[in-house]
Design a protein around this motif. Structure first.
Motif, PDB file in Angstrom:
ATOM      1  N   PRO A 411       0.837  -1.202   0.000  1.00 48.26           N
ATOM      2  CA  PRO A 411       0.000   0.000   0.000  1.00 48.26           C
ATOM      3  C   PRO A 411       0.874   1.255   0.000  1.00 48.26           C
ATOM      4  O   PRO A 411       2.067   1.178   0.293  1.00 48.26           O
ATOM      5  CB  PRO A 411      -0.753  -0.120   1.318  1.00 48.26           C
ATOM      6  N   HIS A 412       0.292   2.380  -0.319  1.00 49.04           N
ATOM      7  CA  HIS A 412       1.026   3.640  -0.154  1.00 49.04           C
ATOM      8  C   HIS A 412       1.069   4.053   1.309  1.00 49.04           C
ATOM      9  O   HIS A 412       1.968   4.759   1.745  1.00 49.04           O
ATOM     10  CB  HIS A 412       0.371   4.758  -0.973  1.00 49.04           C
ATOM     11  N   GLU A 413       0.063   3.592   2.055  1.00 43.75           N
ATOM     12  CA  GLU A 413      -0.047   3.995   3.450  1.00 43.75           C
ATOM     13  C   GLU A 413       0.821   3.083   4.320  1.00 43.75           C
ATOM     14  O   GLU A 413       0.943   1.890   4.042  1.00 43.75           O
ATOM     15  CB  GLU A 413      -1.509   3.907   3.915  1.00 43.75           C
ATOM     16  N   ALA A 414       1.385   3.663   5.369  1.00 37.59           N
ATOM     17  CA  ALA A 414       2.304   2.903   6.219  1.00 37.59           C
ATOM     18  C   ALA A 414       1.573   1.823   7.025  1.00 37.59           C
ATOM     19  O   ALA A 414       2.160   0.819   7.400  1.00 37.59           O
ATOM     20  CB  ALA A 414       3.028   3.865   7.168  1.00 37.59           C
ATOM     21  N   ASP A 415       0.280   2.012   7.229  1.00 35.31           N
ATOM     22  CA  ASP A 415      -0.471   1.161   8.144  1.00 35.31           C
ATOM     23  C   ASP A 415      -0.825  -0.185   7.491  1.00 35.31           C
ATOM     24  O   ASP A 415      -1.750  -0.275   6.682  1.00 35.31           O
ATOM     25  CB  ASP A 415      -1.752   1.914   8.540  1.00 35.31           C
ATOM     26  N   ASP A 416      -0.108  -1.240   7.878  1.00 39.28           N
ATOM     27  CA  ASP A 416      -0.333  -2.562   7.295  1.00 39.28           C
ATOM     28  C   ASP A 416      -1.627  -3.212   7.765  1.00 39.28           C
ATOM     29  O   ASP A 416      -2.081  -4.181   7.165  1.00 39.28           O
ATOM     30  CB  ASP A 416       0.846  -3.488   7.625  1.00 39.28           C
ATOM     31  N   VAL A 417      -2.196  -2.713   8.867  1.00 36.13           N
ATOM     32  CA  VAL A 417      -3.419  -3.331   9.391  1.00 36.13           C
ATOM     33  C   VAL A 417      -4.489  -3.348   8.304  1.00 36.13           C
ATOM     34  O   VAL A 417      -5.118  -4.367   8.017  1.00 36.13           O
ATOM     35  CB  VAL A 417      -3.926  -2.549  10.628  1.00 36.13           C
ATOM     36  N   HIS A 418      -4.676  -2.206   7.670  1.00 35.95           N
ATOM     37  CA  HIS A 418      -5.672  -2.114   6.607  1.00 35.95           C
ATOM     38  C   HIS A 418      -5.311  -3.030   5.450  1.00 35.95           C
ATOM     39  O   HIS A 418      -6.163  -3.729   4.896  1.00 35.95           O
ATOM     40  CB  HIS A 418      -5.764  -0.673   6.091  1.00 35.95           C
ATOM     41  N   HIS A 419      -4.038  -2.981   5.063  1.00 41.01           N
ATOM     42  CA  HIS A 419      -3.681  -3.687   3.835  1.00 41.01           C
ATOM     43  C   HIS A 419      -3.743  -5.204   4.010  1.00 41.01           C
ATOM     44  O   HIS A 419      -4.152  -5.916   3.082  1.00 41.01           O
ATOM     45  CB  HIS A 419      -2.303  -3.246   3.322  1.00 41.01           C
ATOM     46  N   HIS A 420      -3.363  -5.678   5.178  1.00 36.38           N
ATOM     47  CA  HIS A 420      -3.464  -7.124   5.399  1.00 36.38           C
ATOM     48  C   HIS A 420      -4.919  -7.575   5.313  1.00 36.38           C
ATOM     49  O   HIS A 420      -5.227  -8.624   4.746  1.00 36.38           O
ATOM     50  CB  HIS A 420      -2.854  -7.492   6.762  1.00 36.38           C
TER      51      HIS A 420
END
Ligand code: F6P
Length: 551
Positions: A411-420
């Motif tokens: 993702p472009h966003e640092a937050d992996d919670v969303h992407h996972h």
């Protein structure tokens, strides 16, 4: 080569399709679930990874032997020589007698595409340089409105003069560091009204985008925008607040736009293939010339892959053939496009024009009726939103809708919670569509929840999923300009492969003409200037009803 298919070539294609029908009978004796269980190497056999772009087509009702038969069809339809004809600047758009050279728009500066004795790449590069000067001038404020640097840019265009730049601008929002971008397409006055409400005319630039510069929606919206500028800033401000992109530069001048602010392209660029041309100017203003060049380079990388890779490892060829299998052999009439990437919000709308305007055809190049169904109905929305809307039908409806899932590994966003979670949902959907849930599995689950036997039997049919529903998954590293360029070109060439197999002209769009002609005839009747009596009862009745219902 001869683009129009000879009788002998048509017979070859018919034989290849007949072989595929036999193949269908063999493959359909097993479900995908069974095929996965029987072949642990199914994923590696039926997926392709090219420079960080993975196409997994293993969740389709086919196997390696089917692929051989599909490749036989591609050879019988002479897909390779059709492709080579496009790259050789032949006039493969036979009904408009035009070459099809969007590939030249993203070719490197030293490439050669000779058309009528001219290397079109030189012209392309010179327009790109002019666009760069203009776009960078807008971005830096060196080119400003009457009230200072432009804060807002409004693109006025429709179809290919809207969908491409609108989709790409949204997709590349992390790279957007220029002025705000807005897109007006619909002739419904609500669109321009709502768009300009709140904008400051003195810092707003309008880009009038139209290949023909005659499209009534665009001309009407441009005239409204012009009035808005003149009312607010006076006639003298028009020059500073308008620019245009078109193949008809004489018409641009007649509209009153300075020739120095008119960016040209050519009749060999189809509207739905034009985001790579001057029509991409709003994208360049949003993300800058460097990233726009990277977008072009991504398109070019896919062109090279399509042009040079053997059919069995060629991404657009494989994606196109799987589509043919689902459409013509298994008989599925629609295809869903489901990006697990919120920034690809407009991707399905963009593909609708690319695919349906290109391959929504019913006669072959020689005017005879097609012998196979042609382009499917293309539709879709990003996941996970679609999951909570129409996926019910995908899983348990009575029609089978093959689907393409697209998702980034990063993702472009640092937050992996969303992407996972996003990735897990994407893969879970394709797994569920493939596996389904048998009635016995449903019963077992219900029993494990402690339901009484009668309740288990009552609910089990509702909780049964047929599965065996085809999907492709396209996994890419990151939705950056280069990758987006590759993805769009992948679909462009997929549409090309399918059009070549069907033997149709994928580059004209006569089907949109009749409605346009009739709208011109009906306008004076809607305006109350002439009688609708000459029309059919429904059309006349509707026209007459408007003033009554308007009150
Ligand atoms: O819908 C028909 C069509 O000709 C498309 O192919 C094209 O993208 C669109 O209209 C807009 O045309 P223009 O760019 O000439 O205004």
């Amino acid at each position: 080569m001869t683009i129009v298919r000879t009788a002998a070539a048509a017979a070859e294609v018919a034989r290849a399709f007949a072989a595929l029908k036999v193949e269908r009978d063999r493959v359909e004796s097993r479900t995908m679930r069974e095929m996965f269980a029987a072949d642990p190497s199914r994923f590696s056999r039926l997926s392709l990874e090219v420079d960080g772009l993975l196409l997994d087509y293993s969740k389709n009702r086919l196997d390696a032997q089917t692929l051989v038969a599909l490749l036989g069809l591609a050879r019988a339809a002479e897909v390779e020589s059709h492709r080579d004809s496009m790259f050789a600047c032949e006039r493969i758009n036979v009904t408009e007698n035009r070459a099809v050279l969007h590939v030249a728009l993203r070719a490197p500066k030293d490439a050669t595409f000779m058309l009528d004795g001219v290397n079109v790449v030189d012209e392309v590069q010179s327009v790109l340089e002019a666009m760069t000067d203009f776009a960078e001038g807008i971005r830096s404020g060196a080119i400003a409105g009457t009230g200072g640097a432009f804060t807002d840019v409004v693109n006025i265009g429709i179809g290919g003069s809207d969908l491409g730049p609108a989709m790409v601008t949204r997709a590349l929002s992390p790279y957007h560091d220029g002025p705000r971008l807005h897109f007006v397409s619909n002739v419904d006055g609500a669109h321009i009204h709502d768009t300009i409400a709140g904008l400051n005319p003195a810092t707003t630039l309008f880009l009038v985008a139209s290949k023909t510069f005659t499209t009534i929606e665009t001309m009407t919206n441009a005239a409204t925008a012009r009035r808005w500028i003149v009312d607010a800033l006076g006639e003298a401000a028009v020059g500073a607040h308008f620019a245009a992109m078109s193949t008809a530069l004489d018409k641009v001048a007649a509209f009153g736009i300075d020739v120095k602010r008119a960016f040209g392209f050519w009749d060999w660029v189809g509207g739905r293939y034009s985001v790579w041309s001057a029509i991409g100017l709003p994208v360049m203003i949003a993300i800058g010339a460097k990233d726009f060049r990277s977008f072009l380079a991504g398109g070019h990388a896919m062109d090279v892959h399509f042009r040079d890779t053997p059919l069995d490892r060629n991404l657009p060829v494989i994606l196109g053939l799987v589509g043919i299998w689902n459409r013509n052999v298994l008989g599925f009439p629609a295809k869903a496009v489901l990006p697990y990437d919120q920034r690809l919000l407009r991707f399905a709308a963009y593909l609708q024009q690319l695919d349906m305007e290109s391959n929504g055809k019913r006669v072959t190049l020689d005017g005879s009726a097609v012998t196979q169904q042609t382009g499917p109905l293309v539709w879709g929305e990003p996941g996970t939103n679609g999951q909570h809307a129409f996926y019910q039908l995908l899983h348990q409806g009575t029609d089978v809708i093959p689907a393409d899932f697209l998702v980034a590994a990063t993702p472009h966003e640092a937050d992996d919670v969303h992407h996972h979670l996003l990735l897990a949902n994407c893969f879970a959907q394709t797994e569920a569509l493939m596996r389904g849930r048998t009635t016995d599995e449903a019963r077992a689950e219900l029993a494990a929840e402690g339901k009484a036997p009668a309740e288990v039997e009552r609910l089990a049919p509702h909780k049964t999923f047929p599965g065996n529903r085809p999907t492709n998954t396209i996994l890419y590293r990151l939705l950056d300009p280069f990758t987006l360029g590759r993805l769009i070109a992948l679909y462009e060439h997929t549409v090309f492969v399918q059009g070549a197999i069907w033997g149709i002209d994928s580059f004209d769009q006569w089907g949109v003409e009749l409605g346009k002609q009739l709208a011109t005839q009906l306008l004076p009747m809607v305006e109350g200037k002439t009688s609708p009596d000459t029309r059919d009862a429904s059309t006349a009745g509707l026209i007459r009803a408007v003033p009554r219902i308007r009150g």
